[in-house]
Motif scaffolding. Structure first.
Motif, short mmCIF file in Angstrom:
data_model
loop_
_atom_site.label_atom_id
_atom_site.label_comp_id
_atom_site.label_asym_id
_atom_site.label_seq_id
_atom_site.Cartn_x
_atom_site.Cartn_y
_atom_site.Cartn_z
N GLY A 249 4.01 -20.08 3.80
CA GLY A 249 3.04 -19.14 4.36
C GLY A 249 2.00 -18.69 3.36
O GLY A 249 2.04 -19.04 2.18
N THR A 250 1.04 -17.93 3.86
CA THR A 250 -0.02 -17.33 3.05
C THR A 250 -0.05 -15.84 3.35
O THR A 250 -0.07 -15.42 4.52
N GLY B 124 -0.20 -17.66 -1.97
CA GLY B 124 0.55 -18.72 -1.32
C GLY B 124 2.02 -18.54 -1.60
O GLY B 124 2.42 -18.22 -2.73
N VAL B 125 2.86 -18.71 -0.58
CA VAL B 125 4.30 -18.47 -0.72
C VAL B 125 5.04 -19.78 -0.53
O VAL B 125 4.83 -20.49 0.47
N ALA C 228 -2.53 -14.18 -12.71
CA ALA C 228 -3.95 -14.49 -12.66
C ALA C 228 -4.17 -15.60 -11.65
O ALA C 228 -3.21 -16.25 -11.18
N GLN C 229 -5.43 -15.85 -11.31
CA GLN C 229 -5.72 -16.90 -10.33
C GLN C 229 -5.20 -18.24 -10.82
O GLN C 229 -5.43 -18.64 -11.95
N PHE D 216 5.33 -17.30 -5.71
CA PHE D 216 4.07 -16.73 -5.25
C PHE D 216 2.94 -17.21 -6.16
O PHE D 216 3.01 -17.05 -7.39
N VAL D 217 1.92 -17.79 -5.56
CA VAL D 217 0.79 -18.36 -6.30
C VAL D 217 -0.47 -17.57 -5.95
O VAL D 217 -0.82 -17.41 -4.77
N ASN D 218 -1.16 -17.09 -6.99
CA ASN D 218 -2.44 -16.39 -6.81
C ASN D 218 -3.52 -17.43 -6.51
O ASN D 218 -3.91 -18.21 -7.37
N GLU D 219 -4.00 -17.42 -5.27
CA GLU D 219 -5.00 -18.42 -4.86
C GLU D 219 -6.41 -17.85 -4.81
O GLU D 219 -7.32 -18.48 -4.25
#
Length: 663
Positions: free
Chosen positions: A571-572, A562-563, A529-530, A541-544
């Motif tokens: 990176g994105t 976002g990585v 989720a965000q 990995f982040v849900n932005e």
């Protein structure tokens, strides 16, 4: 446009029929005038087919929806570049491209052989135009690209979104250049058999044609793999799809031919085998064209239901039966001048190489047609999965890779133990040293084949590098030549040999890319989720946040990821999915972060209304080297095929023996 296009194809067909008649008539005494007339008619066939292609392109560019091919494969909103490439999006259009390239190549063959190969050229023209007649008959009477609709639609359906890709603008023409180009060596081989001129002259005439065709076919295969990797969303690039196999099989056999002709040129051996390889290569090109247009296989690359299958099968049968019968009748002329003296010789290595390549081609052929055969005999289609192909191809591929390094280092006729020690001790030591970190840093229980492939690649690289080093030392020892100058001079004086070495280095990189991406890949499905995060293979990995946009053409959903690695942002990435309003077709926007060491590959499978993103994550080590290998192979192939500067007083072998043709 329909009338103009159809007329151009009919005129091309009539001219091609005339070429066959005039060319064969010219073989009688005093037939030079007929031969000259046939040559001019070849140019006419090329001109009429070109007119048909230009007419089709104009129709596509100007939205002439009265033509079925235009209405079903373009729309007024489609970009002009995709309108032009829609030519090969349809079955009839792709056949038109096949015929056009063939007639252009035929005209080039006539032009470049106007002062040589005079005994061969009438039969060469007849064979090439005979092939053209088959395709022109299909285009004129079976599946016309200029078919009109009873009711003209206000708008076209548009091009399949999967084909609206830069790689698909280049991939099919490259394959066709390879397929069609291989008809030229076939025509010369048949001409050599018909005229009984089965020495090496016909091989010298088609060497560059074969190299260029092999090169275009190989690059076309890699471009298709790149398209699949970036478009289909499964994290891979090769699935042993029947249409992939259809291009791969003739490439394998053409590779065998390029190696075995060196044995015939150097030792006068394998004459029958080389004829078999040429016939088999062209037959497989036709078979590949049949597979994509017959409707007998299911593939993302195929043209679906079709009535062309029986026509292609009949044509393949005629070509195969006639070629084999002619070959059998000429067997007494194809006796080898020498015999194999030792299994430890370069000609023996080339023979082993050939057997492995043809064996792999047969295994791929059997796995491709087995479902068709099982359905025909038992009424049940038995699917052959990737496991079969991988199990067969893996050991053969590694053996071929090792032979790539061994072949150039072994002497012709026979190698002594002392020679073998001098040549192979260094590469073996280098490979052993390189194996140490591989053994320490990887879990070989999970990927022993990948590790073996990489070690073999290091061995081959050391072998080839040693060849360059020895040649440079000889040039430098002559004095007055710098080390860079030695390299340049050495390569310039033997482009074919060192261009081949560069291609071999490209093959090494190709295998290393395969080994890394297949043997050490990490894949996982995550749902975040965000604001949430998930970790795969050491990457976080982040849900932005997500985004949804739409217009009259399509709607797009995407998620921004976002990585991070080791707490540092690297990176994105923004994977997404586009859904087209016209028919609901979905196209994935794959997000790929590439480095020499690995690819991070994200595929958005679903975005929930609450912002929860379901993403497939692949970490593919070394995959970037596959595409670098393609560049290196292309450069090496061009170098090997580039004409060398003619020496004073030099004449083509055929011209020398027959004399130049009269003006």
């Amino acid at each position: 446009m329909s009338i103009l296009g159809r007329a151009a194809l009919l005129l091309a067909l009539a001219a091609a029929v005339y070429v066959v008649y005039a060319a064969l008539r010219s073989r009688r005494p005093g037939g030079r005038a007929w031969e000259a007339s046939a040559e001019r008619a070849v140019y006419a066939v090329c001109a009429f087919t070109t007119l048909a292609v230009v007419t089709m392109w104009v129709a596509l560019a100007t939205d002439a929806f009265e033509l079925r091919n235009v209405a079903e494969y373009t729309s007024s909103t489609l970009g002009w570049q995709f309108k032009l490439t829609a030519l090969w999006g349809s079955q009839a259009g792709s056949l038109l491209l096949w015929a056009w390239i063939l007639t252009v190549f035929s005209a080039i063959v006539v032009r470049t052989n106007r002062d040589r190969n005079r005994l061969l050229m009438p039969v060469v023209m007849a064979v090439l135009m005979g092939i053209a007649i088959f395709f022109l008959l299909l285009l004129s009477f079976v599946t016309s690209p200029f078919e009109t609709l009873a009711q003209v639609p206000a708008e076209g359906r548009g091009l399949n979104p999967l084909l609206q890709n830069p790689y698909m603008q280049i991939h099919p023409p490259m394959l066709y250049l390879g397929f069609v180009g291989l008809s030229v060596p076939f025509a010369f081989a048949i001409a050599a058999l018909v005229t009984r001129k089965v020495d090496t002259a016909w091989i010298a005439s088609v060497r560059r044609w074969t190299i260029f065709s092999w090169l275009f076919l190989g690059i076309g295969i890699l471009l298709g793999a790149k398209w699949a990797y970036e478009t289909l969303g499964w994290g891979g690039y090769w699935a042993w799809d029947p249409v992939e196999n259809a291009a791969f099989m003739p490439w394998l056999v053409a590779t065998a031919f390029l190696h075995s002709v060196m044995v015939q040129e150097r030792r006068g051996m394998l004459k029958v085998w080389n004829m078999v390889l040429v016939i088999l290569t062209f037959t497989l090109c036709l078979f590949g064209t049949f597979l994509t247009r017959s409707g007998v296989i299911s593939s993302v690359h195929a043209f679906g239901e079709s009535t062309l299958g029986p026509f292609f099968l009949a044509f393949i049968a005629v070509i195969l039966i006639a070629s084999v019968a002619l070959l059998v009748s000429r067997l007494p002329l194809l006796r080898s001048q020498h015999t194999l003296e030792s299994y430890i010789s370069r000609e023996a290595i080339f023979l082993f190489n050939n057997l492995l390549l043809v064996g792999l081609a047969f295994a791929v052929f059997w796995g491709t047609v087995f479902p068709i055969i099982s359905e025909a005999l038992r009424g049940e289609r038995i699917t052959v999965g990737q496991g079969y192909f991988n199990q067969v191809a893996l050991p053969i591929g590694i053996a071929l890779l090792v032979l790539t390094g061994v072949g150039p280092l072994i002497a012709w006729r026979k190698s002594s133990p002392a020679q073998l020690r001098r040549r192979f001790v260094g590469p073996i030591v280098v490979a052993a040293v390189a194996a140490v970190p591989l053994l320490v840093l990887t879990d070989l229980r999970n990927s022993p084949a990948a590790a073996a492939t990489i070690i073999a690649g290091v061995f081959v690289t050391a072998c080839i590098t040693g060849e360059f080093w020895r040649g440079m030392k000889v040039r430098h020892a002559l004095g007055g030549v710098s080390w860079p100058g030695s390299l340049t001079s050495m390569v310039a004086r033997n482009r074919r040999r060192y261009g081949g070495y560069v291609v071999h280095l490209g093959i090494v990189l190709l295998f290393i890319g395969f080994a890394g991406s297949k043997g050490f890949v990490t894949e996982s499905d995550i749902a975040v989720a965000q604001g949430e995060r998930a970790t795969v293979a050491g990457y976080t990995f982040v849900n932005e946040g997500s985004d949804r946009t739409s217009d009259d053409h399509s709607s797009i959903v995407s998620v921004t990821m976002g990585v991070y690695r080791g707490g540092e942002r690297i990176g994105t990435m923004t994977p997404g999915v586009e859904t087209f309003a016209a028919d609901g077709t979905r196209s994935s926007d794959i997000a790929i972060d590439t480095s020499p060491r690995r690819d991070i590959y994200l595929f958005l499978t679903r975005l929930e209304d609450n912002g929860l993103a379901r993403v497939s994550v692949y970490v593919n080590p070394l995959v970037a080297w596959i595409w670098v290998a393609g560049v290196l192979m292309f450069a090496g192939g061009l170098l090997a095929a580039w004409p060398a500067r003619a020496l004073p007083g030099y004449q083509d072998a055929t011209t020398r023996s027959e004399g130049a043709a009269p003006a």
